[in-house]
Design an enzyme around this catalytic site. Sequence first.
Site: not given
Ligand code: ADP
Length: 166
Positions: A17, A41, A91, A129
């Site tokens: 993130h 979630k 990703r 996450s």
């Molecule tokens: P997660 O998918 O890890 O539970 P979120 O729902 O908080 O996380 O994701 C928020 C944004 O951050 C989304 O656009 C997701 O694609 C992006 N994101 C999450 N992890 C990564 C990563 N490792 N690299 C790039 N973008 C990411």
Amino acid sequence: MSIAICPGSFDPITLGHLNIIRRASKIFDRVIVCVMVNSSKTSPMFTMEERVDMVRRSVRRYPNVDVDTSDHMLAEYAKKYPKAVIVKGLRATSDFEYEFQMNLINKKISPELETLFLTASSKYTFLSSSVVREMARYGADLAGFVPNEIIDEIERKAKGWRKENG
Ligand code: ADP
């Protein structure tokens, strides 16, 4: 002034993130990281307050990055900043399908709202996450996966979880 909104549930924020937030902060004048209540979630590991606090501590070093929260749909939230662009990380193809659907919904609510995708850094392609939550629950070392500022807090929370779940 150009504004980017980086939305997510950040349960917890990871270096993946943060990589997207940092890159957005170089492209846009201002970045708003919006911690969303994620209805899909059902039981987050961290409360909204904890997630926001961890994001705040992680982005402190970036002067043009602010943190906000929302329990609305993203396109509704974005109406607060009429010229803002949504910035998200991509990703894998699985992210693409989901994001494509979300984009259709957003466009229906706000046809002018654009979403910009930054490809994940190869270092963090497999980081999410949920991977961090799993590692924390089993006591794995979180260095290199989440910002150093929040490692202790995640470990404390995971210890509590291990006590409750044997
Ligand atoms: P997660 O998918 O890890 O539970 P979120 O729902 O908080 O996380 O994701 C928020 C944004 O951050 C989304 O656009 C997701 O694609 C992006 N994101 C999450 N992890 C990564 C990563 N490792 N690299 C790039 N973008 C990411």
